[in-house]
Design a protein around this motif. Structure first.
Motif, short mmCIF file in Angstrom:
data_model
loop_
_atom_site.label_atom_id
_atom_site.label_comp_id
_atom_site.label_asym_id
_atom_site.label_seq_id
_atom_site.Cartn_x
_atom_site.Cartn_y
_atom_site.Cartn_z
N UNK A 385 -7.82 10.04 15.94
CA UNK A 385 -9.06 10.15 16.70
C UNK A 385 -9.68 8.78 16.95
N UNK A 386 -9.64 7.93 15.95
CA UNK A 386 -10.18 6.58 16.11
C UNK A 386 -9.38 5.78 17.14
N UNK A 387 -8.05 5.89 17.10
CA UNK A 387 -7.22 5.17 18.07
C UNK A 387 -7.44 5.70 19.48
N UNK A 388 -7.65 7.02 19.60
CA UNK A 388 -7.86 7.62 20.92
C UNK A 388 -9.13 7.11 21.58
N UNK A 389 -10.08 6.64 20.77
CA UNK A 389 -11.30 6.07 21.33
C UNK A 389 -11.25 4.54 21.27
N UNK A 390 -10.03 4.01 21.18
CA UNK A 390 -9.77 2.56 21.23
C UNK A 390 -10.35 1.80 20.04
N UNK A 391 -10.52 2.47 18.92
CA UNK A 391 -10.92 1.79 17.68
C UNK A 391 -9.63 1.52 16.90
N UNK A 392 -9.09 0.34 17.02
CA UNK A 392 -7.73 0.04 16.56
C UNK A 392 -7.71 -0.56 15.15
N UNK A 393 -8.67 -1.40 14.83
CA UNK A 393 -8.61 -2.19 13.60
C UNK A 393 -8.91 -1.36 12.36
N UNK A 394 -9.88 -0.46 12.43
CA UNK A 394 -10.32 0.28 11.24
C UNK A 394 -9.20 1.10 10.59
N UNK A 395 -8.39 1.86 11.35
CA UNK A 395 -7.31 2.59 10.69
C UNK A 395 -6.32 1.68 9.98
N UNK A 396 -6.04 0.54 10.58
CA UNK A 396 -5.10 -0.39 9.97
C UNK A 396 -5.64 -0.93 8.65
N UNK A 397 -6.88 -1.39 8.65
CA UNK A 397 -7.47 -1.90 7.42
C UNK A 397 -7.55 -0.83 6.34
N UNK A 398 -7.86 0.39 6.76
CA UNK A 398 -7.94 1.49 5.80
C UNK A 398 -6.59 1.76 5.15
N UNK A 399 -5.53 1.70 5.95
CA UNK A 399 -4.21 1.94 5.37
C UNK A 399 -3.77 0.80 4.46
N UNK A 400 -4.19 -0.40 4.75
CA UNK A 400 -3.91 -1.51 3.83
C UNK A 400 -4.54 -1.24 2.47
N UNK A 401 -5.80 -0.84 2.49
CA UNK A 401 -6.51 -0.56 1.24
C UNK A 401 -5.87 0.61 0.51
N UNK A 402 -5.64 1.71 1.23
CA UNK A 402 -5.20 2.95 0.59
C UNK A 402 -3.77 2.88 0.06
N UNK A 403 -2.86 2.34 0.87
CA UNK A 403 -1.45 2.44 0.52
C UNK A 403 -0.87 1.17 -0.10
N UNK A 404 -1.44 0.01 0.22
CA UNK A 404 -0.96 -1.21 -0.39
C UNK A 404 -1.75 -1.55 -1.65
N UNK A 405 -3.07 -1.52 -1.53
CA UNK A 405 -3.91 -1.92 -2.67
C UNK A 405 -4.03 -0.81 -3.71
N UNK A 406 -3.87 0.44 -3.30
CA UNK A 406 -4.06 1.56 -4.24
C UNK A 406 -2.72 2.21 -4.61
N UNK A 407 -2.01 2.77 -3.62
CA UNK A 407 -0.86 3.62 -3.94
C UNK A 407 0.31 2.87 -4.55
N UNK A 408 0.69 1.74 -3.98
CA UNK A 408 1.88 1.04 -4.48
C UNK A 408 1.73 0.57 -5.93
N UNK A 409 0.67 -0.16 -6.26
CA UNK A 409 0.56 -0.58 -7.66
C UNK A 409 0.34 0.59 -8.61
N UNK A 410 -0.41 1.59 -8.16
CA UNK A 410 -0.63 2.75 -9.02
C UNK A 410 0.67 3.53 -9.23
N UNK A 411 1.49 3.64 -8.18
CA UNK A 411 2.77 4.32 -8.31
C UNK A 411 3.69 3.62 -9.29
N UNK A 412 3.76 2.28 -9.21
CA UNK A 412 4.59 1.55 -10.16
C UNK A 412 4.06 1.71 -11.58
#
Length: 452
Positions: A385-412
């Motif tokens: 929905x955010x991309x459809x309204x041309x909001x491009x940066x926020x989803x990317x930053x959110x995925x960096x936080x969620x999957x790189x900063x949280x999921x990967x180290x927590x998974x290991x």
């Protein structure tokens, strides 16, 4: 927004449950068709050999990263097509498709070379046992070859969906599934006759099915009566601004997809560090989760098409009502799916493999995984929905936080360091999905309140 040429589709922006379901149902079926290929591969190879299933999973891990990143690069095609239709410029969408097809071809060539040449050495330097890396390398190389046809076919499917023609794409996808099933059943059990392993034989089936998909999608577009009026048959005019805008949307989506798929592939590597049985169990859990994910992904595509058209038309009430409806329907559907998985994890595990140890490990992880399906689905709807309204940066930053900063180290930490194995990997997904869903929907709500 400019009015451009006279619209071919002179209808108001549609909102409501019926338009959403009418578009979402075939999109969901199409996305399920994508995962049905993976399901068939996993089941056929898993019944043949748990070891070969591990090779298949490891070969797919880096391939999935490259494929999802490449698909993300193409997402601008669908967004720009939806916005053009909403803005009354449907006649421009043929040029958008032609630019997208050329873009998909170059992406496919580069991705295939990158993965085919570098994938094998990569498998040998990430800490896997030599036998695992050797077994996975030929599988990975075959997956690399099949990237070009699937990406070009996806470009055509995205364009059709933006025009509300999701049913033809669904038909093409399931026709390709038939090809995949037939070739799997032919090659995997008898693969030794052709000098290929079970996992590599299944990868050949993937290549054959993706070529079939490309041919079918091309025929569908060429025989559609509106294609000529939409400009599909004419060379796209030189428009560097339009091409840049399409790529810009794709860059943001590709970065998000790369981050998410890289994180999930890293979890497969973590499972490989735990052991061969853990890789097999994780492959099944990941396949089930990915299969279920196709439902919210299809709903997200349908929701984003409606949001994109409303955004292109400048219709804020329609934009908000479409987003709210997508949120509600996704939540309801995934709650039902989660309940179903929680009630029967062991029979589901046995459908994939007959190995008792793998069944036990998989059933426990599947029961736990039912906790993250809703959050994972809601975050993808919000991102689209955010991309459809041309909001491009926020989803990317959110995925960096969620999957790189949280999921990967927590998974290991949970899966490897604390010795929780596959269960630890699943817990890290639960936490990351909740973080992503909260941040993305919070962003959408904030933008909505600021603008109205």
């Amino acid at each position: 927004m400019s009015s451009g040429a006279a619209p071919l589709f002179d209808a108001p922006v549609q909102t409501g449950l019926v338009p959403l379901v009418r578009l979402a149902a075939p999109v969901v079926a199409s996305r399920l068709g994508i995962m049905a290929m993976g399901l068939v591969d996993t089941v056929v190879v898993g019944q043949y050999s748990a070891t070969q299933l591990g090779y298949h999973a490891l070969g797919w891990a880096p391939t999935g990263v490259v494929l999802m990143t490449s698909v993300g690069l193409l997402s601008g095609l669908q967004v720009m097509t939806s916005q053009a239709i909403g803005d009354g410029r449907a006649a421009d969408t043929g040029a958008i498709l032609r630019r997208g097809l050329a873009y998909a071809t170059w992406i496919g060539i580069v991705a295939a070379l990158l993965l085919g040449l570098g994938g094998g050495p990569f498998m040998h330097v990430i800490g896997l046992e030599t036998s695992l890396a050797d077994g996975a390398t030929p599988v990975l190389q075959l997956f690399a070859i099949s990237l070009l046809p699937i990406l070009v076919a996806d470009a055509g499917i995205f364009w059709l969906e933006a025009h509300g023609r999701a049913v033809p794409g669904m038909i093409a996808m399931w026709a390709a599934n038939i090809v995949n099933l037939v070739v799997n059943l032919w090659l995997v059990p008898g693969g030794n006759m052709f000098g290929v392993s079970g996992a590599a034989a299944s990868a050949w089936a993937t290549l054959a099915s993706r070529v079939a998909l490309l041919v079918t999608v091309a025929v569908i577009i060429l025989v559609w009566r509106e294609s000529r009026r939409l400009g599909v048959m004419a060379p796209a005019p030189h428009d560097p601004v339009a091409a840049r805008d399409m790529r810009r949307v794709g860059y943001g989506a590709a970065t998000s997809y790369f981050i998410e798929s890289l994180a999930f592939s890293a979890m497969t590597i973590f499972a490989g560090w735990v052991g061969a049985l853990a890789v097999a169990a994780w492959a099944i859990v990941l396949n089930v989760a990915a299969l279920i994910f196709m439902v919210p992904l299809g709903l997200a595509v349908a929701t984003s098409v409606m949001v994109g058209r409303a955004y292109g038309a400048g219709d804020k009430p329609a934009l908000l009502s479409s987003a709210r409806l997508g949120f509600g329907v996704t939540s309801a559907v995934l709650l039902l799916v989660s309940a179903g998985i929680a009630l029967a994890p062991e029979p589901l595990a046995r459908a994939y493999t007959g190995d008792p140890a793998v069944v036990t490990m998989t059933a426990a992880a599947l029961l736990l995984s039912s906790l993250f399906f809703v959050a994972d689905g809601l975050q993808v709807v919000a991102a689209q929905c955010l991309r459809a309204r041309s909001d491009i940066v926020a989803p990317t930053l959110t995925h960096v936080v969620s999957y790189v900063a949280v999921m990967m180290p927590l998974g290991w930490w949970l899966g490897v360091h604390r010795g929780m194995g596959v269960d630890g990997l699943v817990w890290s997904i639960i936490v990351a999905s909740l973080v992503s869903a909260v941040l993305l929907w919070g962003r959408f709500v904030w933008l909505s309140r600021r603008e109205i």
